[in-house]
Design a protein around this motif. Sequence first.
Motif, PDB file in Angstrom:
ATOM      1  N   ASP A   1     -61.637 -43.676  29.786  1.00 21.27           N
ATOM      2  CA  ASP A   1     -60.742 -43.036  28.822  1.00 21.27           C
ATOM      3  C   ASP A   1     -60.707 -43.761  27.474  1.00 21.27           C
ATOM      4  O   ASP A   1     -59.943 -43.392  26.593  1.00 21.27           O
ATOM      5  CB  ASP A   1     -59.316 -42.960  29.382  1.00 21.27           C
ATOM      6  CG  ASP A   1     -58.713 -44.336  29.636  1.00 21.27           C
ATOM      7  OD1 ASP A   1     -59.472 -45.297  29.860  1.00 21.27           O
ATOM      8  OD2 ASP A   1     -57.469 -44.441  29.633  1.00 21.27           O
ATOM      9  N   LEU A   2     -61.556 -44.774  27.300  1.00 20.41           N
ATOM     10  CA  LEU A   2     -61.520 -45.560  26.070  1.00 20.41           C
ATOM     11  C   LEU A   2     -62.481 -45.020  25.018  1.00 20.41           C
ATOM     12  O   LEU A   2     -63.556 -44.529  25.338  1.00 20.41           O
ATOM     13  CB  LEU A   2     -61.873 -47.019  26.360  1.00 20.41           C
ATOM     14  CG  LEU A   2     -60.907 -47.779  27.248  1.00 20.41           C
ATOM     15  CD1 LEU A   2     -61.428 -49.185  27.514  1.00 20.41           C
ATOM     16  CD2 LEU A   2     -59.520 -47.821  26.628  1.00 20.41           C
ATOM     17  N   ARG A   3     -62.056 -45.151  23.769  1.00 20.60           N
ATOM     18  CA  ARG A   3     -62.875 -44.778  22.617  1.00 20.60           C
ATOM     19  C   ARG A   3     -62.836 -45.930  21.631  1.00 20.60           C
ATOM     20  O   ARG A   3     -61.905 -46.738  21.651  1.00 20.60           O
ATOM     21  CB  ARG A   3     -62.322 -43.516  21.959  1.00 20.60           C
ATOM     22  CG  ARG A   3     -62.180 -42.373  22.949  1.00 20.60           C
ATOM     23  CD  ARG A   3     -61.677 -41.120  22.335  1.00 20.60           C
ATOM     24  NE  ARG A   3     -60.274 -41.230  21.935  1.00 20.60           N
ATOM     25  CZ  ARG A   3     -59.616 -40.261  21.323  1.00 20.60           C
ATOM     26  NH1 ARG A   3     -60.214 -39.140  21.017  1.00 20.60           N
ATOM     27  NH2 ARG A   3     -58.360 -40.410  20.989  1.00 20.60           N
ATOM     28  N   LEU A   4     -63.822 -46.000  20.760  1.00 21.73           N
ATOM     29  CA  LEU A   4     -63.826 -47.027  19.732  1.00 21.73           C
ATOM     30  C   LEU A   4     -62.997 -46.539  18.553  1.00 21.73           C
ATOM     31  O   LEU A   4     -63.294 -45.513  17.956  1.00 21.73           O
ATOM     32  CB  LEU A   4     -65.257 -47.323  19.262  1.00 21.73           C
ATOM     33  CG  LEU A   4     -65.366 -48.369  18.147  1.00 21.73           C
ATOM     34  CD1 LEU A   4     -64.907 -49.742  18.640  1.00 21.73           C
ATOM     35  CD2 LEU A   4     -66.785 -48.439  17.617  1.00 21.73           C
ATOM     36  N   ARG A   5     -61.935 -47.262  18.259  1.00 20.45           N
ATOM     37  CA  ARG A   5     -61.106 -46.931  17.103  1.00 20.45           C
ATOM     38  C   ARG A   5     -61.479 -47.882  15.970  1.00 20.45           C
ATOM     39  O   ARG A   5     -61.548 -49.087  16.150  1.00 20.45           O
ATOM     40  CB  ARG A   5     -59.617 -47.051  17.419  1.00 20.45           C
ATOM     41  CG  ARG A   5     -58.736 -46.635  16.224  1.00 20.45           C
ATOM     42  CD  ARG A   5     -57.282 -46.552  16.596  1.00 20.45           C
ATOM     43  NE  ARG A   5     -56.978 -45.431  17.475  1.00 20.45           N
ATOM     44  CZ  ARG A   5     -56.758 -44.179  17.062  1.00 20.45           C
ATOM     45  NH1 ARG A   5     -56.830 -43.886  15.792  1.00 20.45           N
ATOM     46  NH2 ARG A   5     -56.473 -43.236  17.932  1.00 20.45           N
TER      47      ARG A   5
END
Length: 122
Positions: A39-43
Amino acid sequence: MTTPAQTESTEAKAPSTVVLTDVAAQKVKALIEQEGRDDLRLRVAVQPGGCSGLRYQLFFDERSLDGDIVSDFGGVEVVVDRMSAPYLAGATIDFADRIDAQGFTIDNPNAGNSCACGDSFS
């Protein structure tokens, strides 16, 4: 004879947000896999600070904020908040893994000045 409506523009449009190179996307994907979460994305964000006035922040985030701009690079989602977007439009994020440099780098055409360490800009 062509009419103006039939003429195609050959101008390249500037990216509206950051661009993640293939090498950087592979590294981000590997780091997310190490976290064991899907569920992680690069912000990517810009915050006040650093010796030049603004500094970059890159971190993994599961949140969705109002006004986020989301781009996909080979299965890696990159998120930019609406306040940071104008500062990051057209910036390229790469990953270097050499003896003289290691880590993520940001080439930002919007940066007028930057510090020696490359962590902040104005």
